[in-house]
Design an enzyme around this catalytic site. Structure first.
Site, short mmCIF file in Angstrom:
data_model
loop_
_atom_site.label_atom_id
_atom_site.label_comp_id
_atom_site.label_asym_id
_atom_site.label_seq_id
_atom_site.Cartn_x
_atom_site.Cartn_y
_atom_site.Cartn_z
NE ARG A 88 26.17 33.05 -24.37
CZ ARG A 88 25.61 32.66 -23.31
NH1 ARG A 88 26.13 32.58 -22.14
NH2 ARG A 88 24.23 32.42 -23.28
CG ASP A 99 25.29 33.49 -19.21
OD1 ASP A 99 24.73 32.90 -19.92
OD2 ASP A 99 24.91 33.59 -17.92
CG HIS A 141 19.41 38.91 -16.22
ND1 HIS A 141 18.12 39.25 -16.03
CD2 HIS A 141 19.48 38.25 -17.02
CE1 HIS A 141 17.61 38.25 -16.76
NE2 HIS A 141 18.23 37.85 -17.57
CG ASN A 199 23.58 38.64 -13.98
OD1 ASN A 199 23.53 39.80 -13.64
ND2 ASN A 199 22.71 37.65 -13.59
CD GLU A 256 21.74 34.76 -22.68
OE1 GLU A 256 20.94 33.86 -22.71
OE2 GLU A 256 21.98 35.14 -21.60
C1 AAO Z 1 19.03 26.27 -12.83
C2 AAO Z 1 17.54 25.61 -12.52
C3 AAO Z 1 16.92 26.78 -11.84
C4 AAO Z 1 17.51 27.01 -10.66
C5 AAO Z 1 18.81 27.54 -11.05
C6 AAO Z 1 19.72 27.88 -9.74
O1 AAO Z 1 17.03 25.30 -13.96
O2 AAO Z 1 15.34 26.15 -11.73
O3 AAO Z 1 16.79 28.24 -10.01
O4 AAO Z 1 19.67 26.53 -11.66
O5 AAO Z 1 19.81 26.94 -8.54
C7 AAO Z 1 20.95 27.94 -17.25
C8 AAO Z 1 19.82 27.24 -17.44
C9 AAO Z 1 19.09 27.26 -16.23
C10 AAO Z 1 19.93 26.98 -15.09
C11 AAO Z 1 20.95 28.01 -14.94
C12 AAO Z 1 21.90 27.95 -13.67
O6 AAO Z 1 19.19 27.47 -18.40
O7 AAO Z 1 18.02 26.48 -16.26
O8 AAO Z 1 18.99 27.20 -13.65
O9 AAO Z 1 21.72 27.66 -16.22
O10 AAO Z 1 22.48 26.78 -13.62
C13 AAO Z 1 16.81 34.27 -19.24
C14 AAO Z 1 18.03 35.18 -19.36
C15 AAO Z 1 18.99 34.49 -19.95
C16 AAO Z 1 19.14 32.92 -19.67
C17 AAO Z 1 17.89 32.43 -20.17
C18 AAO Z 1 18.03 30.97 -19.71
O11 AAO Z 1 17.80 36.64 -19.82
O12 AAO Z 1 20.00 35.23 -19.79
O13 AAO Z 1 16.99 32.89 -19.00
N1 AAO Z 1 20.27 32.37 -20.65
C19 AAO Z 1 21.73 32.31 -20.04
C20 AAO Z 1 22.16 31.12 -20.56
C21 AAO Z 1 21.81 29.94 -19.74
C22 AAO Z 1 21.76 30.10 -18.19
C23 AAO Z 1 21.97 31.29 -17.65
C24 AAO Z 1 21.91 32.61 -18.60
C25 AAO Z 1 22.19 31.74 -16.34
O14 AAO Z 1 22.25 30.89 -21.83
O15 AAO Z 1 22.12 28.62 -20.12
O16 AAO Z 1 20.81 29.24 -17.52
O17 AAO Z 1 23.61 31.78 -16.11
C26 AAO Z 1 11.94 35.83 -21.41
C27 AAO Z 1 12.99 36.54 -21.32
C28 AAO Z 1 14.52 36.04 -21.46
C29 AAO Z 1 14.47 34.91 -20.41
C30 AAO Z 1 13.39 33.80 -20.53
C31 AAO Z 1 13.73 32.62 -19.72
O18 AAO Z 1 11.85 35.06 -22.57
O19 AAO Z 1 12.92 37.58 -22.46
O20 AAO Z 1 15.33 37.21 -21.08
O21 AAO Z 1 15.97 34.38 -20.44
O22 AAO Z 1 12.30 34.34 -20.42
O23 AAO Z 1 13.44 33.11 -18.52
C32 AAO Z 1 9.04 33.80 -25.44
C33 AAO Z 1 9.54 35.50 -25.25
C34 AAO Z 1 10.88 35.59 -24.73
C35 AAO Z 1 10.69 34.95 -23.46
C36 AAO Z 1 10.51 33.43 -23.45
C37 AAO Z 1 10.12 32.88 -22.19
O24 AAO Z 1 9.92 33.50 -26.55
O25 AAO Z 1 9.56 36.21 -26.64
O26 AAO Z 1 11.13 37.03 -24.47
O27 AAO Z 1 8.98 33.33 -24.44
O28 AAO Z 1 10.35 31.53 -22.41
#
Ligand code: AAO
Length: 520
Positions: A218, A220, A224, A123, A256
């Site tokens: 898988r 990611d 998005h 993505n 995902e």
């Molecule tokens: C890091 C830093 C950031 C910085 C970035 C760039 O933490 O501050 O801006 O670098 O410099 C992982 C880490 C991130 C990290 C990123 C890149 O988790 O912290 O950022 O690597 O290094 C969304 C996406 C989902 C994603 C998830 C984390 O939809 O795809 O966020 N997961 C994957 C991977 C993950 C990875 C990435 C994607 C990026 O598994 O490891 O990130 O490659 C709602 C939405 C979700 C959304 C969440 C969180 O969820 O529905 O889609 O996920 O918010 O934003 C309830 C609701 C639920 C809601 C949730 C919110 O449970 O029911 O729907 O509350 O908490």
């Protein structure tokens, strides 16, 4: 060629609609194996050894590996695990090892019947604030500010910023599908998958891995990406390597998509492309085993689609993942992890005994949690590492557990034995349900296996119809069958299939499981 011409694009869409549609839902596990395990942040050399010494012999079907492509290397915070979710190129050197080590692992795991599934980050590239230089795992130069990634190559043209309509350029509202797909997730530079050029680069990366012998991906952050763009990329993928897979096998795709309900984008938009992660599964089962919100285990009689989960054939299920075990992603406080081992073993046992979905077991590293106002300030901490930032090997202790901070949940006797249970009962129906209208439940899988849980605060003492042939069986939770002896509880099944179970609420693990191959 392929993705790059409009003609072939039309052809691929046609093929995708006609033929491929169910093919990418099959994990292609070998020899009747079923469960897969995520060896989060493991080195390739350790995974290769684990396939040979443990996963193959214990019937695990496959491994989800951490992203194998070149990623950013960060100093602040220092070498977080999530640096691997920030691609710099599709060269195959990463924190887990070199391209040769990757190839060696894929070959050795396949040779012992264990598949490899790659965590594919397609993505986006690194964060917009990733700077300029060669702080990347293969040493490639890049400039996040000008969106230059010459090792792919990508330039400013290959990103979505012109399409995004929010003032910040970020996703501001998950209620707006356009923002979610066209703007930046967590400031990560958002690739323009509508471009044939970008599609071609992504397919090329995935095809290199398929040709090496991986069984699937898988994918990611699928929420998005537009499903139509993904259809074209996946339509360009090669069939699996015939050295290990039947001719014509399509890669297994599991996407995902976090769909807890209440947002503009739903999981079902992605069903035709492959399986989808069912995030409600672990969140709900955690709530049930914790007995929160008035939930009781007896309500899980209709577990699966009956709980509003996606259709069985679409689901990839898990109790926790690398995000929600540390407060990232979604799921919330109910998620069970290795930090709550007693409930966690029961929940993983329940998942592996139940027929719904393709099941993934989590295998974690321990980190130093530090809660401030309910948030773990150390949620970024990377895997056990040496002073130079390189990941430590996984040492195996004499008792078969892992050392140096590697948790190895998949090696816990109860979890390993339930992965075997799932293979033994594969294809058998959910049967012979019993409950006490509270938190004691039991169910079988045809005449091949039976499991009983006591999550009440009192003892369980009951005679149940197991549906299994008469004989003495060894409980694979309190122990296991070794040769012809049983190191745990023994269960006597009468010729009419009935057996007495007694499980104290104080037992170390208040559940019992028997199966056709644990018969003495
Ligand atoms: C890091 C830093 C950031 C910085 C970035 C760039 O933490 O501050 O801006 O670098 O410099 C992982 C880490 C991130 C990290 C990123 C890149 O988790 O912290 O950022 O690597 O290094 C969304 C996406 C989902 C994603 C998830 C984390 O939809 O795809 O966020 N997961 C994957 C991977 C993950 C990875 C990435 C994607 C990026 O598994 O490891 O990130 O490659 C709602 C939405 C979700 C959304 C969440 C969180 O969820 O529905 O889609 O996920 O918010 O934003 C309830 C609701 C639920 C809601 C949730 C919110 O449970 O029911 O729907 O509350 O908490």
């Amino acid at each position: 060629m392929w993705c790059s011409s409009r003609e072939s694009m039309r052809l691929f869409i046609l093929v995708a609609l006609l033929g491929l549609s169910r093919a990418q839902h099959n994990p292609h596990t070998k020899n009747g194996r079923t469960a897969i395990v995520h060896l989060f942040e493991w080195r390739w050399a350790d995974i290769a050894a684990e396939c040979e010494r443990f996963l193959g012999p214990n019937g695990f079907g496959g491994v989800q590996i951490s992203p194998p492509n070149e990623h950013i290397i960060l100093n602040n915070p220092w070498r977080p695990w999530w640096q691997r979710y920030q691609p710099i190129s599709y060269k195959l050197c990463s924190r887990s090892g070199t391209e040769n080590e990757l190839k060696d692992m894929i070959t050795r795991c396949n040779n012992v019947g264990v598949n490899i599934y790659v965590d594919a980050i397609i993505n986006h590239m690194c964060g917009a604030g990733g700077g300029e230089g060669n702080h990347s795992s293969c040493g490639s130069w890049f400039n996040a500010g000008t969106k230059d990634f010459p090792s792919v190559p990508y330039s400013g043209w290959d990103f979505n910023d012109n399409k995004c309509k929010t003032a910040s350029g970020e996703i501001e509202n998950y209620g707006d599908a356009y923002q979610v797909r066209d703007c930046r997730l967590a400031s990560l530079l958002d690739l323009a998958l509508e471009k044939d050029y970008v599609r071609g680069k992504l397919a090329e990366y995935m095809n290199v891995l398929i040709d090496m012998g991986v069984a699937g991906f898988r994918v990611d952050a699928c929420k998005h990406m537009w499903p139509g763009d993904m259809t074209v990329v996946f339509g360009c993928l090669h069939n699996l390597n015939t050295r290990w897979f039947p001719d014509g096998s399509k890669p297994f795709i599991y996407q995902e998509v976090i769909d807890m309900g209440g947002e503009s984008i739903t999981a079902k938009e992605y069903f035709h492309l492959g399986r989808v992660t069912e995030f409600k599964y672990g969140a709900k089962l955690g709530t049930v085993f914790r007995k929160w919100n008035g939930e009781k285990l007896c309500y899980t009689r209709s577990w699966g689609e009956g709980w509003g989960f996606m259709p069985d054939g679409n689901a990839l299920v898990f109790i926790d993942n690398h995000d929600n075990q540390r407060g990232h992603g979604a799921g919330g406080a109910s998620i069970l992890t290795f930090w709550d081992p007693r409930l966690y073993k029961m929940a993983v046992g329940y998942m592996l005994a139940h027929p719904y979905g393709v099941a993934r077991v989590m295998s974690s590293f321990r980190w130093n949690r530090h809660f401030v106002n309910g948030k773990d300030e150390n949620d970024w901490l990377g895997p056990p590492s040496n002073a130079d930032g390189s990941t430590k090997p996984v040492p195996i202790n004499p008792d078969q557990t892992c050392g140096d901070g590697w948790v190895c949940e998949h090696r816990w006797r109860q979890i390993k034995n339930m992965a075997i249970f799932r293979n033994v009962v594969n294809g058998q129906p959910h049967s012979n349900w019993w409950d006490n209208q509270n938190n004691q439940v039991a169910f079988g899988r045809g005449d091949r296996g039976f499991i009983v849980f006591n999550n009440d605060d009192w003892d369980l003492n009951v005679t149940l119809n197991t549906g299994m042939p008469g004989g003495t069986y060894c409980d694979v939770i309190s122990g296991q069958k070794e040769g012809n002896r049983c190191t745990g509880k023994q269960i006597q099944v009468d010729n009419d299939g009935r057996a007495h179970f007694s499980i104290s609420n104080k037992d170390e693990d208040p559940f019992v499981a028997i199966h056709a191959e644990s018969k003495l």
